[in-house]
Design an enzyme around this catalytic site. Sequence first.
Site, PDB file in Angstrom:
ATOM      1  N   LYS A  26       0.857  -1.191   0.000  1.00 30.50           N
ATOM      2  CA  LYS A  26       0.000   0.000   0.000  1.00 30.50           C
ATOM      3  C   LYS A  26       0.888   1.235   0.000  1.00 30.50           C
ATOM      4  O   LYS A  26       2.108   1.130   0.178  1.00 30.50           O
ATOM      5  CB  LYS A  26      -0.950   0.011   1.196  1.00 30.50           C
ATOM      6  N   THR A  74      -9.198  -1.413  -0.221  1.00 30.45           N
ATOM      7  CA  THR A  74      -9.652  -2.423  -1.179  1.00 30.45           C
ATOM      8  C   THR A  74      -8.601  -3.526  -1.320  1.00 30.45           C
ATOM      9  O   THR A  74      -8.924  -4.630  -1.724  1.00 30.45           O
ATOM     10  CB  THR A  74      -9.947  -1.807  -2.561  1.00 30.45           C
TER      11      THR A  74
END
Length: 829
Positions: free
Chosen positions: A558, A666
Amino acid sequence: MNDILHESQFTPLENDRKALGDSIRGRLIHSLGKDPRIATERDWLHAVALAVRERMLERWIFTRRSYQAASAKRVYYLSMEFLIGRSLVNAMLNLGIYDAAREALAEFGVDLAEIAEVEPDAALGNGGLGRLAACILDSLATQCLPGIGYGIRYEFGMFAQEIRDGVQIEHPDSWLRYGNPWELPRPEGLHPVRFYGNLITHYRPNGEAQHFWEDGETVMAMPYDLPIPGYGPGNVNNLRLWAAKATRDFELDYFNEGDYIGAVEQKNVSENISRVLYPNDASQAGRELRLKQEYFFVSASLQDILSRHREDGHPLTSLHDHAAIQLNDTHPAIAVAELMRLLVDENDLPWEQAWSITVRTFAYTNHTLMPEALETWPVALMARVLPRHMQIIYDINHRFLNDVRHRFPGEHELLRRVSLIDEDHGRRVRMAHLAVVGSHHTNGVAALHSELLRNTLFSDFSRIMPERFINVTNGVTPRLWLHQANPGLGDLICRHIGEGWIRDLDQLASFAPLADDTDARAEFRAVKLANKRRLAQYVADKTGVAVDPAALFDVQIKRIHEYKRQLLKLLHVITLYNRIRDGQADDCVPRAVLFAGKAAPAYVMAKRIIRLINDVADVVNNDPLVGDRLKCVFVPNYGVSSATLIIPAADLSEQISTAGTEASGTGNMKLALNGALTIGTLDGANVEIRDEVGEDNIFIFGLRTEEVESLRRNGYDPQSHYRENPELARCLDMIASDFFAPDDPHRHRPIVDSLLHEDRYLLLADYAAYIEAQGEIDRLYRSPEEWTRKAMLNTARMGRFSIDRTVKEYASRIWGIEPRCAGRTRGVS
């Protein structure tokens, strides 16, 4: 004029190998002018892309016609990012021609897998915001819902990340260097966009003011269309991206004066607007360019929407009946003021009528809980760059505050808090407030996030207009993130329950009973091992580090940010390292810890975190006492393509942000869908994932949101954890010393100082619970049958997190749009 295109002419051989082969050969020779004998992999890539695009265009035209014929209401999705990744394989799978293309190319001696690797990721985004937008476009087309995406055609992505001596180095991401075979330039669709200039006010005989925005600079917005194919019998929708072009008059002024160099320079200045994704806003010039970039794409998109609305024969007063405009975060929020300008100034609508249309047309998705992440602009900058919009924002604010004042008399502090202008920090325009006030709905992207929006960040607005706040939990597209990214698992699921899950992810529930089947578990493990071997080879190629596919693949992928707490994961790595060296790690399974993500160029602490990860990795990976029991790797240049390799191979998904900071996530959904077990805080969509997969199939640790707030209110002493936990203290002392940086003993001291004196995201408070949860993971991984059972249940219970469910909720609860299928597709009546 006779229509030369008929529905009956949809090619009945879309999946025919020979027809597709002929088309590829024709495109190679006649469109690219290349001899097949000497054509490069990139030549073949472009030829195949053109052949595939050809099979989309008729369907695209009929999709548009079907919307027009039904006078269908459309959603227009405004987003600064669309992280669509590579298009070739996705398009072929959605059209059902992947196998035919692979076989056709094989006859030419070309490997489809090899040429697919040549395609660059479309550098149209950075993180979850852009990946969500791409998933939404896929779902709209798959479900035959009328929708168009609007964004910017960035010439360069945010940057290509290189790790050199442990340091992030940024290089231009020139993804358009060799052209983009998917796009269709539309020079006939130019729209002017103005900046700077002066305001002139005239008064009609009745005293009503008319405002004219004059002079300044004008840039032309040129559209490029990318077809977005739905899966199976879906439609082909459109993503329209804007590129900045200098105006002809702008250039001629300089040429006529003989200043040719000046003409070129001014042309470059104009076109810089769409040059790069998110210009560095650390400088005044960067911030101004960022504002211009946001307004540029918003203005062009709204002009385009109004133009289409008129072409369809509708009066502007019915705009909200035929158009729903979704603002994906605060970046496009200036659209509220721009639509008012277009309706009031350009089309002479009365203010009240224009405002009613505006509010009923817009909806706003919020993606952050952190006030500092909500975009604001200095009033002085806004007034100089967009003078008319600043005036309109003042007018909106005046009318809104008057309404609040009448409804909540005497509450002066409430007026200050909800004002569109922040008077306490140098007079700034609060763009999130503008989006909330100018929209009929504001939604969060996970149940917890939406609750916190109502109760904290936008609590005043929720009190004033409670009916406008709802939740729509995010989702991911199973077409890309399982069917395409993990074909081994996709085939396994199809063999057992059929293919229906690709369009209806709820059908994955039928896969759950197989978690108790010994043979099915063995198949699942074989697929996972194959994916891990593939990733191990990729890691070795990119970093030179050899990781054992038999190890537990522990991934945190991320954007690098303090609240996402890569540092907490790194503290665990150092703890494991110390235990191994001390001979106290008998209960620990071999691990390969994989980090990936980019730090914003101006985010100093995030870059320090990357440097520390790489310094720790250098020590851990080269210590002979550790060997293969622990590896730590930073995988460079994380993007959609590398995610499709990492996610299917992951055993453990790190979702460890401080509770109350992550809107949704997500990546957590994609990893769980592919059979990774989650270790996480009760933050964002982790809460709903826990509810779906079951508490026994996820590892939850750490402070809850209310505990975080209580700790902060009552005074948090991070040094108490340092004093009371010897393992933690040892890790921090190693970081602060020269242990991981012998050439620069003080390199990482600022990180430790930040943790000991502030620890804003409570890493030290959650450390002990995190280490304990990791111990539970070690114990479970030693039981492969039980681990596999839980992993399969994670996959089977992820139906709720399909983007198709998300889009259905948007369509019914916010947009008011309905499916409209284009008719015969893929040669099927």
